[in-house]
Design an enzyme around this catalytic site. Sequence first.
Site, PDB file in Angstrom:
ATOM      1  N   GLY A 185       0.855  -1.178   0.000  1.00  0.00           N
ATOM      2  CA  GLY A 185       0.000   0.000   0.000  1.00  0.00           C
ATOM      3  C   GLY A 185       0.887   1.223   0.000  1.00  0.00           C
ATOM      4  O   GLY A 185       2.100   1.126   0.259  1.00  0.00           O
ATOM      5  N   GLN A 190       3.213   9.908   1.671  1.00  0.00           N
ATOM      6  CA  GLN A 190       4.502   9.240   1.483  1.00  0.00           C
ATOM      7  C   GLN A 190       5.191   9.670   0.189  1.00  0.00           C
ATOM      8  O   GLN A 190       6.394   9.437   0.042  1.00  0.00           O
ATOM      9  CB  GLN A 190       4.320   7.716   1.478  1.00  0.00           C
ATOM     10  CG  GLN A 190       3.879   7.177   2.840  1.00  0.00           C
ATOM     11  CD  GLN A 190       3.753   5.673   2.793  1.00  0.00           C
ATOM     12  OE1 GLN A 190       2.717   5.148   2.426  1.00  0.00           O
ATOM     13  NE2 GLN A 190       4.823   4.970   3.144  1.00  0.00           N
ATOM     14  N   CYS A 207       7.129  -0.622   6.347  1.00  0.00           N
ATOM     15  CA  CYS A 207       6.607   0.600   5.745  1.00  0.00           C
ATOM     16  C   CYS A 207       7.684   1.152   4.811  1.00  0.00           C
ATOM     17  O   CYS A 207       8.859   1.205   5.191  1.00  0.00           O
ATOM     18  CB  CYS A 207       6.280   1.612   6.840  1.00  0.00           C
ATOM     19  SG  CYS A 207       5.607   3.162   6.208  1.00  0.00           S
ATOM     20  N   LEU A 208       7.268   1.565   3.639  1.00  0.00           N
ATOM     21  CA  LEU A 208       8.234   2.106   2.680  1.00  0.00           C
ATOM     22  C   LEU A 208       8.854   3.410   3.185  1.00  0.00           C
ATOM     23  O   LEU A 208       9.886   3.837   2.680  1.00  0.00           O
ATOM     24  CB  LEU A 208       7.573   2.316   1.317  1.00  0.00           C
ATOM     25  CG  LEU A 208       7.137   1.016   0.623  1.00  0.00           C
ATOM     26  CD1 LEU A 208       6.306   1.336  -0.611  1.00  0.00           C
ATOM     27  CD2 LEU A 208       8.333   0.160   0.256  1.00  0.00           C
ATOM     28  N   HIS A 214      -3.094   0.537   8.526  1.00  0.00           N
ATOM     29  CA  HIS A 214      -1.740   1.099   8.358  1.00  0.00           C
ATOM     30  C   HIS A 214      -1.776   2.276   7.372  1.00  0.00           C
ATOM     31  O   HIS A 214      -1.198   3.339   7.639  1.00  0.00           O
ATOM     32  CB  HIS A 214      -0.808  -0.017   7.869  1.00  0.00           C
ATOM     33  CG  HIS A 214       0.588   0.411   7.565  1.00  0.00           C
ATOM     34  ND1 HIS A 214       1.683  -0.104   8.216  1.00  0.00           N
ATOM     35  CD2 HIS A 214       1.077   1.314   6.655  1.00  0.00           C
ATOM     36  CE1 HIS A 214       2.787   0.474   7.739  1.00  0.00           C
ATOM     37  NE2 HIS A 214       2.449   1.328   6.780  1.00  0.00           N
ATOM     38  N   GLU A 215      -2.462   2.090   6.238  1.00  0.00           N
ATOM     39  CA  GLU A 215      -2.478   3.147   5.214  1.00  0.00           C
ATOM     40  C   GLU A 215      -3.257   4.372   5.668  1.00  0.00           C
ATOM     41  O   GLU A 215      -2.827   5.513   5.458  1.00  0.00           O
ATOM     42  CB  GLU A 215      -3.037   2.608   3.891  1.00  0.00           C
ATOM     43  CG  GLU A 215      -2.194   1.514   3.257  1.00  0.00           C
ATOM     44  CD  GLU A 215      -0.718   1.852   3.150  1.00  0.00           C
ATOM     45  OE1 GLU A 215      -0.376   3.035   2.918  1.00  0.00           O
ATOM     46  OE2 GLU A 215       0.101   0.932   3.314  1.00  0.00           O
ATOM     47  N   HIS A 273      -1.463   6.730   7.890  1.00  0.00           N
ATOM     48  CA  HIS A 273      -0.585   7.698   7.218  1.00  0.00           C
ATOM     49  C   HIS A 273      -1.317   9.019   6.951  1.00  0.00           C
ATOM     50  O   HIS A 273      -0.702  10.088   6.975  1.00  0.00           O
ATOM     51  CB  HIS A 273      -0.098   7.149   5.876  1.00  0.00           C
ATOM     52  CG  HIS A 273       1.078   6.228   5.970  1.00  0.00           C
ATOM     53  ND1 HIS A 273       2.300   6.631   6.463  1.00  0.00           N
ATOM     54  CD2 HIS A 273       1.236   4.930   5.619  1.00  0.00           C
ATOM     55  CE1 HIS A 273       3.148   5.607   6.414  1.00  0.00           C
ATOM     56  NE2 HIS A 273       2.530   4.566   5.905  1.00  0.00           N
TER      57      HIS A 273
HETATM   58 NI    NI Z   1       3.456   2.708   5.547  1.00  0.00          NI
END
Ligand code: NI
Length: 187
Positions: free
Chosen positions: A49, A54, A103-104, A145-146, A149
Amino acid sequence: MSIRKIAQLGEPILRRVAEPFAKRELRSAEFQSLLDDLIETMRDADGAGLAAPQIYVSRQLCAIEVQANPRYPAFPQIPLTVLVNPRLTPLESAGTIAMYEGCLSVGGMRGRVTRPRSVRVQALRPDGDEIDEIWEGIAAAIVQHEVDHLQGHLYVDHVDPSTLCFLREYERHVPLEARIVDGGPPQ
Ligand code: NI
């Protein structure tokens, strides 16, 4: 379309509450371009995701997709889903899922987070249609999680700190059965 740079932990934009979209904006070329880049960047980075903050855009938009993901081989397949202005309502009585997340924006790490295993997902699709669905299990953890953000939160805010590890050590020392425990008691 282009692949955008991914903001890393410490970038202030990751801690801001993202701005919602007005419905009319969804028909704009700017929105379509942002959405295309979000999806292309997510796929290029093998993310499950990615949220707009991000890629340095503080707006209420995220994408989720799992297709035989090499970063997350245990995940079920989830078709591409784009959420605009999402709102989540956890169904606390459904119990919990404890899963090692990555997480990226937190490169090279994993850590265990315990979340409600069922959530009501209300959002707009990119075409302006409304979504109102119950998501469960791993998909519920990913959507939480998304959407975190978009509220300026990262998984490291919720992680059990004693489980935080680097990817190499995760692969060596966290047994498969401990990576995802779907079905704990209500928190
Ligand atoms: Ni993340």
